[in-house]
Scaffold this motif. Structure first.
Motif, mmCIF file in Angstrom:
data_model
loop_
_atom_site.group_PDB
_atom_site.id
_atom_site.type_symbol
_atom_site.label_atom_id
_atom_site.label_comp_id
_atom_site.label_asym_id
_atom_site.label_seq_id
_atom_site.Cartn_x
_atom_site.Cartn_y
_atom_site.Cartn_z
ATOM 1 N N GLN A 3 5.513 -1.248 -9.744
ATOM 2 C CA GLN A 3 6.034 -0.418 -8.654
ATOM 3 C C GLN A 3 6.854 -1.233 -7.652
ATOM 4 O OE1 GLN A 3 2.520 1.371 -6.977
ATOM 5 N NE2 GLN A 3 1.902 2.284 -8.914
ATOM 6 N N ILE A 60 -4.728 -3.577 -11.236
ATOM 7 C CA ILE A 60 -4.094 -3.303 -9.950
ATOM 8 C C ILE A 60 -2.872 -4.200 -9.760
ATOM 9 C CG2 ILE A 60 -4.395 -3.454 -7.442
ATOM 10 C CD1 ILE A 60 -7.310 -2.663 -7.856
ATOM 11 N N GLU A 119 0.996 -2.945 -9.225
ATOM 12 C CA GLU A 119 1.826 -3.348 -8.077
ATOM 13 C C GLU A 119 3.155 -3.920 -8.559
ATOM 14 O OE1 GLU A 119 -0.309 -6.053 -5.613
ATOM 15 O OE2 GLU A 119 -1.547 -4.504 -4.679
ATOM 16 N N VAL A 153 0.839 -1.205 0.000
ATOM 17 C CA VAL A 153 0.000 0.000 0.000
ATOM 18 C C VAL A 153 0.871 1.251 0.000
ATOM 19 C CG1 VAL A 153 -1.956 -1.120 1.132
ATOM 20 C CG2 VAL A 153 -0.153 -0.075 2.529
ATOM 21 N N ASP A 154 0.251 2.366 -0.368
ATOM 22 C CA ASP A 154 0.974 3.647 -0.386
ATOM 23 C C ASP A 154 1.316 4.125 1.022
ATOM 24 O OD1 ASP A 154 0.661 3.771 -3.183
ATOM 25 O OD2 ASP A 154 -1.317 4.678 -2.970
ATOM 26 N N ARG A 179 -7.145 3.256 0.987
ATOM 27 C CA ARG A 179 -7.036 1.841 0.614
ATOM 28 C C ARG A 179 -6.635 0.993 1.820
ATOM 29 N NH1 ARG A 179 -7.344 -1.136 -3.620
ATOM 30 N NH2 ARG A 179 -6.200 -3.093 -3.831
ATOM 31 N N THR A 180 -5.715 1.488 2.620
ATOM 32 C CA THR A 180 -5.293 0.758 3.812
ATOM 33 C C THR A 180 -6.463 0.541 4.768
ATOM 34 O OG1 THR A 180 -3.080 1.713 3.606
ATOM 35 C CG2 THR A 180 -3.668 0.762 5.733
ATOM 36 N N THR A 185 -8.918 3.584 -3.527
ATOM 37 C CA THR A 185 -8.029 3.004 -4.527
ATOM 38 C C THR A 185 -6.560 3.212 -4.188
ATOM 39 O OG1 THR A 185 -8.140 5.031 -5.850
ATOM 40 C CG2 THR A 185 -9.731 3.275 -6.370
ATOM 41 N N ARG A 186 -6.258 4.210 -3.364
ATOM 42 C CA ARG A 186 -4.861 4.521 -3.037
ATOM 43 C C ARG A 186 -4.800 5.259 -1.696
ATOM 44 N NH1 ARG A 186 -6.595 7.632 -7.131
ATOM 45 N NH2 ARG A 186 -5.664 6.207 -8.628
ATOM 46 N N GLY A 187 -3.568 5.522 -1.251
ATOM 47 C CA GLY A 187 -3.382 6.265 -0.007
ATOM 48 C C GLY A 187 -3.917 5.529 1.209
ATOM 49 N N ARG A 190 5.928 -3.683 -5.877
ATOM 50 C CA ARG A 190 5.129 -4.033 -4.707
ATOM 51 C C ARG A 190 4.380 -5.348 -4.928
ATOM 52 N NH1 ARG A 190 1.962 1.654 -3.496
ATOM 53 N NH2 ARG A 190 3.792 2.961 -3.012
#
Length: 394
Positions: A200, A193, A197, A41-42, A156-157, A151-153, A202
């Protein structure tokens, strides 16, 4: 003396200690589950807590403090610390109620506060069911924010950490789970997605397989609720609709069996584990396989019920039989037993006055294990609708 001569320094020291203690709280209750997405995650929980603590609303700060204090009291057998944690929780709830009436109602911080206070309800709720009432409010926040906010940041967590409890909430209330809707499954895990990942650095085929499996598990409360409505209906049901439901169940079952097969190696190779710490790989595989197996078993039962109902209904139409009387339908009785009772949650302040039973707090890694079942652990064998992970034994 520190508070008298250097109050700002004392406050900052306490804040630092609180933040680091929260990391130990996460490691105690959710070691494997948090590890399954932390590197993917971001923003992790600790990135969020360490980086934005100074701007946190009071509801979130008191939520963190309450959980840490509760864990300390439980570990040391300190009733006074547990009573203090309940007081902190009460203050957090009061601040959260005010926060929900402000423009910040849909912020990450508000949702985070609601989730942490919901986690407190799981661990020290006034009843076994009080967390369910709180979870309904969290569900409304997720839906109001919409899929794009997750979806991000940190959004998402937050979604990844609370999603097993969203599924459990749906099972216990016998309603479809919104995470099973297409617009949500697409943001939980998709080929796009997974590709992002990997690009990146991840990537984790293990984590991605778990997410794909969760997409199918999230559909199961809807299958269960629809099946109950069909077999409990007093009116004729469209047979074509039943066949479509059966086809959807078969497709989900096939997908789950596929993911179960992918997770076949108890000790997966490093290339499959990816960025997830290897020390958690075996636990993640075993827990996920258990959750998938529970889901497949449920779908098999639903298939048996639907096919039996379909055959009985078709035969009744052909020979003009009136069929079973509604009151003889065992599924109607099960549905009645599983429905959630009206709000029986005591107020936080009443909870503060109770003498805590220290034996109810020795739950170890049960929350971690439950989370790995993707919410399937909420299906109680006695069909009472009570989750099996609550620390509070009412």
């Amino acid at each position: 003396m520190d508070e008298d001569f250097a109050p700002n320094l004392a406050v900052e020291a306490i804040n630092i200690q609180t933040k680091e203690s929260f990391e130990r709280w996460l490691d105690y209750h959710f070691p494997s589950y948090v590890a399954s997405f932390n590197s993917r995650v971001d923003v992790s929980w600790m990135d969020f807590v360490r980086g934005k603590w100074s701007s946190f609303p009071q509801a979130l700060i008191w939520g963190v403090r309450a959980l840490i204090c509760l864990r300390m009291g439980a570990a040391e057998g300190n009733r006074e610390a547990i009573m203090c944690a309940r007081h902190m929780y009460s203050r957090g709830i009061t601040h959260l109620a005010g926060l929900l009436r402000t423009p910040a109602v849909l912020s990450d911080e508000t949702l985070a506060a609601a989730i942490l206070l919901g986690g407190y309800e799981v661990l020290d709720g006034s009843t076994d069911r009080s967390w369910i009432i709180h979870s309904q409010g969290i569900r409304q926040l997720f839906c109001a924010r919409g899929p794009s906010a997750h979806t991000r940041g940190m959004g998402r967590t937050l979604m990844l950490c609370w999603r097993p409890y969203i599924v459990a909430d749906a099972f216990i209330n016998a309603v479809p789970c919104f995470l099973g809707d297409p617009e949500w499954t697409q943001i939980l895990m998709s080929e796009e997605i997974a590709r992002a990942e990997d690009e990146q650095d991840r990537g984790s085929p293990l984590g991605q397989t778990m997410d794909y499996a969760f997409n199918e598990v999230a559909k199961c409360p809807g299958y269960l609720a629809t099946t109950k409505n069909i077999v409990s209906s007093h009116t004729n049901v469209d047979l074509a609709m039943i066949r479509r439901l059966i086809n959807c169940i078969l497709q989900s079952k096939g997908n789950l069996e596929h993911f179960h097969g992918i997770l076949g190696e108890i000790h997966p190779p490093a290339s499959f584990v990816g960025v997830i710490p290897s020390m958690y790989a075996t636990t993640l595989v075993q827990g996920s396989r258990d959750g998938i197996s529970f889901a497949i078993a449920l779908l098999d039962q639903l298939m048996t019920v639907l096919q039996s109902y379909l055959e009985r209904t078709t035969r009744s139409v052909m020979i003009g039989s009136p069929g079973d009387k509604p009151e003889q339908d065992p599924w109607r009785l099960v549905a009645k037993n599983q429905s959630v009772e009206p709000n029986t949650t005591q107020s936080p302040r009443l909870k503060e006055l109770e003498d805590p039973d220290l034996s109810t707090y020795a739950i170890g890694d049960l929350l971690d294990k439950f989370s790995l079942t993707m919410g399937m652990g909420s299906l109680s064998p006695d069909a009472c609708g009570c989750p099996q992970f609550s620390a509070h034994k009412a």
